[in-house]
Design a protein around this motif. Sequence first.
Motif, mmCIF file in Angstrom:
data_model
loop_
_atom_site.group_PDB
_atom_site.id
_atom_site.type_symbol
_atom_site.label_atom_id
_atom_site.label_comp_id
_atom_site.label_asym_id
_atom_site.label_seq_id
_atom_site.Cartn_x
_atom_site.Cartn_y
_atom_site.Cartn_z
ATOM 1 N N SER A 37 6.735 -1.161 8.645
ATOM 2 C CA SER A 37 6.374 -1.964 7.481
ATOM 3 C C SER A 37 5.291 -2.978 7.805
ATOM 4 O O SER A 37 4.471 -3.311 6.951
ATOM 5 N N SER A 38 5.259 -3.460 9.035
ATOM 6 C CA SER A 38 4.238 -4.442 9.404
ATOM 7 C C SER A 38 2.853 -3.812 9.511
ATOM 8 O O SER A 38 1.854 -4.514 9.459
ATOM 9 N N TYR A 39 2.763 -2.488 9.648
ATOM 10 C CA TYR A 39 1.471 -1.819 9.728
ATOM 11 C C TYR A 39 0.866 -1.522 8.364
ATOM 12 O O TYR A 39 -0.297 -1.145 8.282
ATOM 13 N N PHE A 40 1.624 -1.652 7.275
ATOM 14 C CA PHE A 40 1.108 -1.294 5.961
ATOM 15 C C PHE A 40 0.007 -2.242 5.495
ATOM 16 O O PHE A 40 -0.978 -1.798 4.907
ATOM 17 N N ASP A 41 0.151 -3.530 5.730
ATOM 18 C CA ASP A 41 -0.859 -4.478 5.253
ATOM 19 C C ASP A 41 -2.199 -4.266 5.951
ATOM 20 O O ASP A 41 -3.226 -4.134 5.267
ATOM 21 N N PRO A 42 -2.248 -4.185 7.295
ATOM 22 C CA PRO A 42 -3.547 -3.890 7.918
ATOM 23 C C PRO A 42 -4.074 -2.496 7.562
ATOM 24 O O PRO A 42 -5.278 -2.306 7.413
ATOM 25 N N THR A 44 -3.631 -0.902 4.711
ATOM 26 C CA THR A 44 -4.175 -0.977 3.361
ATOM 27 C C THR A 44 -5.559 -1.615 3.380
ATOM 28 O O THR A 44 -6.480 -1.147 2.715
ATOM 29 N N LYS A 45 -5.710 -2.676 4.151
ATOM 30 C CA LYS A 45 -7.031 -3.315 4.256
ATOM 31 C C LYS A 45 -8.052 -2.375 4.887
ATOM 32 O O LYS A 45 -9.222 -2.363 4.488
ATOM 33 N N THR A 92 -3.100 1.601 -2.713
ATOM 34 C CA THR A 92 -2.252 0.702 -3.490
ATOM 35 C C THR A 92 -0.918 1.348 -3.833
ATOM 36 O O THR A 92 0.141 0.714 -3.702
ATOM 37 N N ARG A 95 1.282 1.702 -0.683
ATOM 38 C CA ARG A 95 1.822 0.385 -0.276
ATOM 39 C C ARG A 95 2.967 -0.029 -1.184
ATOM 40 O O ARG A 95 4.004 -0.487 -0.731
ATOM 41 N N SER A 96 2.800 0.161 -2.493
ATOM 42 C CA SER A 96 3.855 -0.235 -3.420
ATOM 43 C C SER A 96 5.060 0.703 -3.341
ATOM 44 O O SER A 96 6.185 0.301 -3.614
ATOM 45 N N LEU A 99 6.868 -0.218 0.332
ATOM 46 C CA LEU A 99 7.311 -1.591 0.612
ATOM 47 C C LEU A 99 8.087 -2.155 -0.512
ATOM 48 O O LEU A 99 8.226 -2.046 -1.533
#
Length: 99
Positions: A37-42, A44-45, A92, A95-96, A99
Amino acid sequence: MIKRKLFTLLLIAATVSNSFAAGNGMAGINEATSMVSSYFDPGTKLVYAIGAVVGLIGGIKVYSKWSSGDPDTSKTAASWFGACIFLIVAATILRSFFL
């Protein structure tokens, strides 16, 4: 009689060790879930950045076709624009969804 007690003691020991192993397994699964889950934000960017680069390359290609008078400009513009929109929407939605 002693064999029966020894067998019962071994059975209880095996059951207890399995329950300890299950507890450690759940902790490992929870840790892996938080790491993924911590890898999803980077991630996505990163996909947004790739979409921006693809958009710039597409804009340059469409401009060069338009400047040269190519009649196929609208189809090329639509395909590059569609690729950029797909990258942004896919990132998007994934990610949604996860998460």
